[in-house]
Design an enzyme around this catalytic site. Sequence first.
Site, PDB file in Angstrom:
ATOM      1  CB  ALA A  44      13.141 -33.187  22.715  1.00 59.13           C
ATOM      2  CG  ASN A  45      12.325 -28.732  19.807  1.00 60.08           C
ATOM      3  OD1 ASN A  45      11.421 -29.240  20.472  1.00 60.08           O
ATOM      4  ND2 ASN A  45      12.757 -27.483  20.015  1.00 60.08           N
ATOM      5  CG  ASN A 185      21.861 -18.840  14.349  1.00 61.05           C
ATOM      6  OD1 ASN A 185      22.993 -18.431  14.633  1.00 61.05           O
ATOM      7  ND2 ASN A 185      20.886 -18.879  15.231  1.00 61.05           N
ATOM      8  CG  ASP A 240      15.585 -27.130  17.329  1.00 59.50           C
ATOM      9  OD1 ASP A 240      16.819 -26.988  17.240  1.00 59.50           O
ATOM     10  OD2 ASP A 240      14.910 -26.681  18.268  1.00 59.50           O
TER      11      ASP A 240
HETATM   12  O1  RIB Z   1      15.453 -24.285  19.438  1.00 57.62           O
HETATM   13  C1  RIB Z   1      14.309 -24.054  20.209  1.00 57.62           C
HETATM   14  C2  RIB Z   1      14.478 -24.682  21.548  1.00 57.62           C
HETATM   15  O2  RIB Z   1      15.524 -24.028  22.238  1.00 57.62           O
HETATM   16  C3  RIB Z   1      13.274 -24.560  22.457  1.00 57.62           C
HETATM   17  O3  RIB Z   1      12.354 -25.610  22.298  1.00 57.62           O
HETATM   18  C4  RIB Z   1      13.886 -24.464  23.828  1.00 57.62           C
HETATM   19  O4  RIB Z   1      13.618 -25.557  24.649  1.00 57.62           O
HETATM   20  C5  RIB Z   1      15.375 -24.273  23.604  1.00 57.62           C
HETATM   21  O5  RIB Z   1      16.060 -25.428  23.863  1.00 57.62           O
END
Ligand code: RIB
Length: 296
Positions: A44-45, A185, A240
Amino acid sequence: MNKPVITVIGSINMDLVTVVERFPNQGETILGERFLTTPGGKGANQAVAAARLGADVRMIGAVGEDAFGRELLRSLQSEGISVDGVKPVTHQHTGIASITISEQDNRIIVVPGANHALAPEDLDQCESVIAESDVCVVQLEIPLSVVERAVSLACRHGVRVIVNPAPAQLLPPSVFKKASFLTPNEHERTILFDKMDEEAFADKLIVTEGAKGVRIWQDGQERLIPSFQVPVVDTTGAGDTFNGAFAVALAEGKPLEEACRFANAAAALSVTKLGAQAGMPTRGDVESFLSKQKES
Ligand code: RIB
């Protein structure tokens, strides 16, 4: 110009975030300073990062039929993201991440819940969505069988696919071969290439190294594309943001170095606010930030 079409196949979590002066020791209870629930999940991010930067984004994933699931779907839709490919499930809770933030860093525990109810067959139903995409993006908070199917479907339709191998785990050789880019990473890089020859895949490797920047290999030459120095509030979601922004830049045809610089700028801006998605910049934010860098 038509908007680039990005499909993200991945996790959708509610982040339960605690800000604390220092991380507690084992067996110790300490008082935190702040608590918030805020949308997250690597998938989602990355979808939100790409949407804010101007892409037409489609999300494929799964949420529970619960309050967090409903809130997360609303939140994705409010960013203009299509959630037609997000499966509601009754037998699992929506994924959550327990995040502690301190000392300009974070510690995260993810309980995948519904994210692990996503199945390869769900992707088959979304094959036309994948086929119509300019770029697909996938991470590892969903079952590996789904990751493999996502990469295969993208490859079958000649769609470039970015594999963000987070959280770290070993991947089958087919994923290495079919991925257009792998974006670990430094820690994930070590695990990823524990049993694979890194040199054989160097031309598709982009290693995100936090405040240092990202490392790429082009024509046998290693290069560090430096990141930008900004005041850090919360690094959650910076990787993300890089992946979402990189997908947009790639879909727009930017050359590799320029795409990494664009994504570095987006990632830098993202760490200036609390919450994985709160600091993710718009297209205008990134462009004005980059033009200021040229002036200085
Ligand atoms: O990469 C960060 C994300 O990792 C967070 O938003 C958390 O939900 C995990 O999935």
